[in-house]
Design a protein around this motif. Sequence first.
Motif: not given
Length: 463
Positions: A282, A284, A289-294, A296-297, A316, A336
């Motif tokens: 959570r 990071y 944050k960018e890597s975690f977002k990728k 979890t896509t 999500k 979130d």
Amino acid sequence: MRPIYYSLFFGGLTVLFTIYCSPFKAQNTTDINLIKQEKKKQEIDSIIKAYASINKFNGTALVHYQHTTFFEKSYGWQDAEKKLPNQNKSIYQIASLTKSFTALTIIKLCEEGKLSVKDPVSKFIPDYPRGSEITVEHLLTHSSGIYEALRNKEYFRLLHTTEPITKSREISFFKDEPLDFKPGTQFSYTNSGYILLGMIIEKITGQTYEEAVTKMILHPLKMTHTGFDYPSLKSPYKTIPYSYLSKTKQEKTEIWNPELTGPAGQIYSTAEDLYKYYKGLRDYSIVSKESFKKATTSYLSGYGYGWFIDDLYGKKLINHGGNIEGSTSYFAMLPDDDICIILLNNITSKKLEKAGNTILAAVLDQPYDLPKPKKEITLDGSVLKKYAGNYELSEDTVIHILNENGQLFIQNNNDPKIRMLAEKEDVFFLPDDDTEISFIFKKDEKDVIIIKKGLSSKTAEKL
């Protein structure tokens, strides 16, 4: 009491006076929040007890919501024989939740510039068949088409042993099998891909998989009760694995060989250590944050890099479960909303994800249903006749279905017969057991019986 000062003017004369007021509004707001929180605790406790009552929950639950871990409680037995109850410090195998650690390690190596998810497997394992077509990303997202090792009977047999297994022997169970499909075109969950990811981690870091994960994740997050070799673990908090556990029956099961489950399912942990893992994701702390977002896509069929990605109540939901004989885990998060649900069991249970989603519904004030015990229905005697007969499970095993005085019984070879209870037509269950028995009747085909118990599913044809 807190003082409030007022100044009034009377004809040029200033009068200062003090009124003492009690902060009723602040106290009431706090009280209301505490009452709501206590109500949620009771609601979650009731949900878990409902699953425990049908022998589908035996372990520890932790629920975090908006800066507060407001629920943590353990249920059932850590060791039923010794009457040692589970506790919040109990240690459980987390099975396939291990995959998220493997994926996170790969992502960390990507951030360090040591590999790319677009790299072919052949870059790290030069002799791997069709390795130039299969990428690291395909392995992460279960879209490689690689054969599932659990489909190999010898691999499955070895899982129940303590035999040392070399890496070359481990991949031999799937390496030379044809791909199920062209890489990148479909989703098919396979442990084999994560075994390869572990080998890639070792190749890049020059460390063992265990050393790399410890250095990159466990040490930074201070996950001091998390490890890899469960059979060798010496701890008063180590849970005994059970294939089935009720008030009247205890069925212990063997710990799967960690040298075979490896980067796909060998990690053990506690609820509190996994909560540290959540906070690290959570906030990071391990990757950006960018890597975690990728990660979890969703890539194909709702799976990212080591995580299932779902939409629940318009939110999500990032989650992963784990299920091996005798241990089940479920980890769900909505970063979130700062929500995390951790469920760990030392029993085989296919209901843990359902339990987790039911708890999430309660936290978000959504409707939900509680599980109910299976109920026997009555089938007409003429219907029962069609099930009776002998079904060949293997060369040396015959399943006998007996119709006696309007009741059905199942008998394995010459073992004692057990009464079968009808849940619905063509589907039966056994009393105080985790076995489900289904019959399939198709025109111009042999009648079939399917027996499911825990993670095992066996099919037999009528003789």
